[in-house]
Design an enzyme around this catalytic site. Sequence first.
Site, mmCIF file in Angstrom:
data_model
loop_
_atom_site.group_PDB
_atom_site.id
_atom_site.type_symbol
_atom_site.label_atom_id
_atom_site.label_comp_id
_atom_site.label_asym_id
_atom_site.label_seq_id
_atom_site.Cartn_x
_atom_site.Cartn_y
_atom_site.Cartn_z
ATOM 1 N N GLY A 127 0.978 -1.685 -0.271
ATOM 2 C CA GLY A 127 0.130 -0.004 0.062
ATOM 3 C C GLY A 127 0.678 1.182 -0.073
ATOM 4 O O GLY A 127 0.238 2.657 0.492
ATOM 5 N N GLY A 129 2.365 2.778 -2.650
ATOM 6 C CA GLY A 129 2.324 3.148 -4.006
ATOM 7 C C GLY A 129 3.704 2.722 -5.198
ATOM 8 O O GLY A 129 3.797 3.579 -5.656
ATOM 9 N N SER A 131 3.517 -0.877 -5.796
ATOM 10 C CA SER A 131 3.699 -1.956 -6.940
ATOM 11 C C SER A 131 4.187 -3.028 -6.486
ATOM 12 O O SER A 131 4.448 -3.514 -6.825
ATOM 13 C CB SER A 131 4.272 -2.357 -7.973
ATOM 14 O OG SER A 131 3.962 -0.820 -8.866
ATOM 15 N N ASP A 177 2.918 -1.143 -14.224
ATOM 16 C CA ASP A 177 3.640 -1.396 -12.818
ATOM 17 C C ASP A 177 4.292 -3.325 -13.895
ATOM 18 O O ASP A 177 5.499 -3.350 -12.937
ATOM 19 C CB ASP A 177 2.788 -1.657 -12.071
ATOM 20 C CG ASP A 177 2.205 -0.687 -11.781
ATOM 21 O OD1 ASP A 177 3.266 0.940 -12.304
ATOM 22 O OD2 ASP A 177 1.520 -0.734 -10.995
HETATM 23 C C1 GLA Z 1 -1.427 2.830 -10.367
HETATM 24 C C2 GLA Z 1 -1.436 1.944 -11.641
HETATM 25 C C3 GLA Z 1 -0.560 1.711 -12.791
HETATM 26 C C4 GLA Z 1 -1.046 3.684 -13.132
HETATM 27 C C5 GLA Z 1 -0.389 4.933 -12.200
HETATM 28 C C6 GLA Z 1 -0.779 5.836 -12.294
HETATM 29 O O1 GLA Z 1 0.240 1.428 -10.240
HETATM 30 O O2 GLA Z 1 -1.068 0.365 -11.239
HETATM 31 O O3 GLA Z 1 -0.891 1.399 -13.962
HETATM 32 O O4 GLA Z 1 -1.467 3.533 -13.997
HETATM 33 O O5 GLA Z 1 -1.255 4.098 -10.860
HETATM 34 O O6 GLA Z 1 0.458 5.877 -12.740
#
Ligand code: GLA
Length: 395
Positions: A127, A129, A131, A177
């Site tokens: 969580g 951000g 990935s 990601d």
């Molecule tokens: C998340 C999504 C990505 C992208 C970002 C924003 O991480 O998984 O595909 O859209 O948000 O840039």
Amino acid sequence: MPFQELIESARKSYSARFGKEARWTVAAPGRVNLIGEHTDYNGGFVFPMAIERYTVIAAGPSDTPGTASLYSEIFDQTGEFSLLEKTPPAPKVDWHSYVGGTIACALEKGLRPKPFDGVIVSDVPLGGGLSSSASLEVAVATLVEAASDRKIDPVEKALLCQKAEHEYAMMPCGIMDQFISAMGEEGHAMLLDCRSFERESVPLDDPNVAVLVINSNVKHTLSGSEYPERRNDCARAAELLGVELLRDASLAALDAAREAIEAEPNGGRIFRRARHFLTEEERTARFADALRRGDYAAAGREMYAGHRSLKEDYEVTCPETDLLVDLAARLGLENGVYGARMTGGGFGGSTVTLVETGKAETASAAIAEKYETETGIKPSRFVTRPAAGARLIEE
Ligand code: GLA
């Protein structure tokens, strides 16, 4: 945790649990996006790099026919997954969804893994951000490849992981990601065209510049519908502009259509979403140019402008990530800070800051201290080099 230690801890945990040595160890990194945010699903450009934080799975063949059994150390739970047929998604999304979904989509792609069991460990913050979910999916796909004794094209691999996220985790994400976790290159960021999948590896190995990640340690997604809502707004903007994807529109065309768009229901908002995308495309191109020239101050200005656009036009920042960026900006060039912005989907999570290496620790500590004083929340922070993408670790 250093990479080698993470690998060893996964292998040890596997031996302790299954009483044998792991046959395969796979690792897939998390990512930080330098710029090009909320652009991938519009067919635009993104500029991520893989980070030195990984999901690692130590695994080996098992005797349970047609089954994969994986233990998650983070959740202290074991999941059993069919290797015989594509199982349907479970109604409740949790870590099983990412693993089961990836296995199911890999089966659908024709991979035929032999039964296996394994242990999943990770130092990608959940969580944050960064990935963690894509790194889990890509690690599982890499393990399925190993257990099938077959490699698939890495783009196909990223796409099957994205499909798992769409169908099993119910998150209509773009491709960024999974793509960078599967295909990151050490010492390089990746400028990726999300329409053609053409990519350029841009060196980011100047010892004088560091990439600092600060996790606000807050997550504000209330309904979970914030992301799909923005996707829909962009799709609507494209429709109103008469193009398939916003990638095919221009700022001039958007300006010309402003009145018509604003007359639509939620038109003001839809206009601003499209403006974020189209200006972000320009910022991403300028940022990449600046990085190639080693002009970090110019690159940093694009980061600040990108954050502002994510705040005002896209509305995916929050007071905590705004504060982290603001604190970085207040330190400024004289304290070695070139630029900062939120990274990833938003509503909390992390910021990425470009900083002079020699001043990175002082700047990072100063930002963390002020952030904690103002919010009462302790942020997590680390400096990372661009890492390599997913791999099977050979001894
Ligand atoms: C998340 C999504 C990505 C992208 C970002 C924003 O991480 O998984 O595909 O859209 O948000 O840039």
